[in-house]
Design a protein around this motif. Structure first.
Motif, PDB file in Angstrom:
ATOM      1  N   VAL A  86     -46.736 -23.741 -55.325  1.00 27.58           N
ATOM      2  CA  VAL A  86     -45.665 -23.151 -56.402  1.00 27.58           C
ATOM      3  C   VAL A  86     -44.235 -23.052 -55.559  1.00 27.58           C
ATOM      4  O   VAL A  86     -44.274 -22.053 -54.721  1.00 27.58           O
ATOM      5  CB  VAL A  86     -46.144 -21.906 -56.979  1.00 27.58           C
ATOM      6  CG1 VAL A  86     -45.016 -21.019 -57.691  1.00 27.58           C
ATOM      7  CG2 VAL A  86     -47.339 -21.962 -57.813  1.00 27.58           C
ATOM      8  N   VAL A  87     -43.250 -23.288 -55.866  1.00 31.28           N
ATOM      9  CA  VAL A  87     -42.034 -23.400 -55.011  1.00 31.28           C
ATOM     10  C   VAL A  87     -41.252 -21.831 -55.630  1.00 31.28           C
ATOM     11  O   VAL A  87     -40.849 -21.162 -54.813  1.00 31.28           O
ATOM     12  CB  VAL A  87     -41.142 -24.621 -55.613  1.00 31.28           C
ATOM     13  CG1 VAL A  87     -39.837 -24.256 -54.681  1.00 31.28           C
ATOM     14  CG2 VAL A  87     -41.908 -25.945 -55.000  1.00 31.28           C
ATOM     15  N   ASN A  88     -41.226 -21.829 -56.682  1.00 29.45           N
ATOM     16  CA  ASN A  88     -40.704 -20.552 -57.368  1.00 29.45           C
ATOM     17  C   ASN A  88     -41.215 -20.581 -58.784  1.00 29.45           C
ATOM     18  O   ASN A  88     -42.244 -21.271 -59.263  1.00 29.45           O
ATOM     19  CB  ASN A  88     -38.987 -20.577 -57.421  1.00 29.45           C
ATOM     20  CG  ASN A  88     -38.529 -21.713 -58.193  1.00 29.45           C
ATOM     21  OD1 ASN A  88     -38.791 -22.335 -59.038  1.00 29.45           O
ATOM     22  ND2 ASN A  88     -37.420 -22.289 -57.436  1.00 29.45           N
ATOM     23  N   ASP A  89     -40.823 -19.517 -59.581  1.00 28.36           N
ATOM     24  CA  ASP A  89     -41.377 -19.554 -61.016  1.00 28.36           C
ATOM     25  C   ASP A  89     -41.202 -20.583 -62.110  1.00 28.36           C
ATOM     26  O   ASP A  89     -41.568 -20.473 -62.914  1.00 28.36           O
ATOM     27  CB  ASP A  89     -40.539 -18.071 -61.692  1.00 28.36           C
ATOM     28  CG  ASP A  89     -41.120 -16.762 -60.867  1.00 28.36           C
ATOM     29  OD1 ASP A  89     -42.266 -16.960 -60.503  1.00 28.36           O
ATOM     30  OD2 ASP A  89     -40.338 -15.832 -61.213  1.00 28.36           O
ATOM     31  N   SER A  90     -39.947 -21.483 -61.802  1.00 28.09           N
ATOM     32  CA  SER A  90     -39.779 -22.730 -62.424  1.00 28.09           C
ATOM     33  C   SER A  90     -40.110 -23.970 -62.035  1.00 28.09           C
ATOM     34  O   SER A  90     -39.912 -24.757 -62.706  1.00 28.09           O
ATOM     35  CB  SER A  90     -38.324 -22.699 -62.911  1.00 28.09           C
ATOM     36  OG  SER A  90     -37.297 -22.566 -61.794  1.00 28.09           O
ATOM     37  N   THR A  91     -40.672 -24.056 -60.714  1.00 29.66           N
ATOM     38  CA  THR A  91     -40.878 -25.350 -60.110  1.00 29.66           C
ATOM     39  C   THR A  91     -42.133 -25.319 -59.453  1.00 29.66           C
ATOM     40  O   THR A  91     -42.333 -24.328 -58.562  1.00 29.66           O
ATOM     41  CB  THR A  91     -39.486 -25.340 -59.184  1.00 29.66           C
ATOM     42  OG1 THR A  91     -38.138 -25.416 -59.979  1.00 29.66           O
ATOM     43  CG2 THR A  91     -39.738 -26.839 -58.665  1.00 29.66           C
ATOM     44  N   VAL A  92     -42.860 -26.453 -59.439  1.00 24.94           N
ATOM     45  CA  VAL A  92     -44.049 -26.480 -58.680  1.00 24.94           C
ATOM     46  C   VAL A  92     -44.160 -28.156 -58.215  1.00 24.94           C
ATOM     47  O   VAL A  92     -43.344 -29.004 -58.725  1.00 24.94           O
ATOM     48  CB  VAL A  92     -45.216 -26.087 -59.752  1.00 24.94           C
ATOM     49  CG1 VAL A  92     -45.300 -24.822 -59.898  1.00 24.94           C
ATOM     50  CG2 VAL A  92     -45.343 -27.210 -60.662  1.00 24.94           C
ATOM     51  N   ILE A  93     -44.908 -28.550 -57.203  1.00 25.16           N
ATOM     52  CA  ILE A  93     -45.048 -29.763 -56.679  1.00 25.16           C
ATOM     53  C   ILE A  93     -46.433 -29.870 -56.450  1.00 25.16           C
ATOM     54  O   ILE A  93     -47.399 -29.019 -56.353  1.00 25.16           O
ATOM     55  CB  ILE A  93     -44.356 -30.089 -55.558  1.00 25.16           C
ATOM     56  CG1 ILE A  93     -44.834 -29.030 -54.405  1.00 25.16           C
ATOM     57  CG2 ILE A  93     -42.791 -29.940 -55.466  1.00 25.16           C
ATOM     58  CD1 ILE A  93     -44.339 -29.400 -53.095  1.00 25.16           C
ATOM     59  N   ALA A  94     -47.124 -31.190 -56.519  1.00 30.30           N
ATOM     60  CA  ALA A  94     -48.482 -31.469 -56.211  1.00 30.30           C
ATOM     61  C   ALA A  94     -48.305 -32.708 -55.424  1.00 30.30           C
ATOM     62  O   ALA A  94     -47.342 -33.536 -55.734  1.00 30.30           O
ATOM     63  CB  ALA A  94     -49.187 -31.667 -57.349  1.00 30.30           C
ATOM     64  N   ALA A  95     -49.343 -33.163 -54.392  1.00 24.23           N
ATOM     65  CA  ALA A  95     -48.935 -34.171 -53.653  1.00 24.23           C
ATOM     66  C   ALA A  95     -50.671 -34.851 -53.424  1.00 24.23           C
ATOM     67  O   ALA A  95     -51.574 -34.266 -53.363  1.00 24.23           O
ATOM     68  CB  ALA A  95     -48.558 -33.789 -52.301  1.00 24.23           C
TER      69      ALA A  95
END
Length: 263
Positions: A86-95
């Motif tokens: 979770v980068v912030n409340d509006s942005t996420v990443i998965a790898a």
């Protein structure tokens, strides 16, 4: 050979660790002559890897999923590795891909988020901005013949609109309503597309049901997958990670695929 300090008093008083007159000086971190050990080396084969990442856009946001297995070659070595962030409340990443490279890039992103918060200028990372930055980073490393061996899915919400993007280790990038990597590109993505075509206004619960079904199929068919995974959901209310999740497999279907014995 050291020069007597009586003749050159500055040699010990002002520059005790410096070069003596008439002699060469090797700076720290360098060797006297180049050899094979000085050659730049690249990672040819990732060591600990993760498999598929799945993503889908639904009516109120986006959803990403990845299992928690870290494979050491063909050995299911690590069974509790998180591949979503979770980068912030509006942005996420998965790898997917090399886990060490994911940790490296994740630490850089976390520090950049901290720096951005310190500016306190009202701006934060949006999914589009992080996606754009990742495309440049991955292509730059690929151009140096030293790629980060990962495939990233970037998702989130910006101005009320969901966003889902894909970036791989050689800089290939695109946005779509469905994302998958690894073995999931062949097995899970057709399922995701079919579900979204039949139900364009998919709810959060329906999206989760589709993702769970895809993870079950991957557990059956992908030798590098595990029946333990995480799902991260981003809506207008923020980002939520559900972990650990699992599904109960039914291995009785194996008997249906067995060839009948010849008589």
């Amino acid at each position: 050979m050291a020069v007597p300090s009586a003749q050159y008093p500055w040699n010990t008083e002002l520059w005790s660790n410096g070069p003596s007159p008439g002699q060469f000086y090797n700076f720290p971190g360098t060797s006297q002559q180049s050899n094979e050990s000085d050659a730049v080396k690249r990672t040819l084969h990732p060591t600990v890897t993760g498999t598929s990442v799945l993503g889908i856009v639904f009516k109120d946001g986006i959803m990403l999923a990845a299992d928690t297995l870290g494979s050491y070659g063909s050995l299911a070595r690590y069974r509790n590795l998180s591949r979503v962030s979770v980068v912030n409340d509006s942005t996420v990443i998965a790898a997917g891909g090399d886990y060490a490279d994911f940790q490296y890039l994740k630490s850089i992103i976390e520090q950049r988020v901290i720096d951005e918060n310190c500016f306190d200028d009202g701006f934060n990372y949006t999914p589009q901005s992080l996606y754009s930055w990742l495309t440049r980073v991955m292509y730059n490393r690929r151009s140096k013949y030293d790629p980060l061996w990962n495939t990233f899915a970037v998702g989130g919400i910006n101005n009320g609109k969901p966003f889902l993007g894909y970036v791989d280790k050689i800089g290939i990038a695109y946005t779509s309503d469905t994302i998958s990597s690894g073995f999931g590109s062949y097995l899970a993505r057709p399922m995701l597309r079919d579900a979204l075509e039949k139900n364009p206004n998919m709810s959060k619960e329906e999206a989760k049901e589709v993702i769970m079904r895809c993870m079950k199929v991957l557990h059956y068919r992908d030798a590098r997958s595990l029946n333990r995974f995480e799902i991260v959901t981003v809506t207008k209310d923020g980002a939520v990670v559900e972990s650990p999740l699992s599904i109960k497999p039914d291995w009785s279907i194996v008997h249906q695929s067995r060839c009948s014995e010849s008589t």
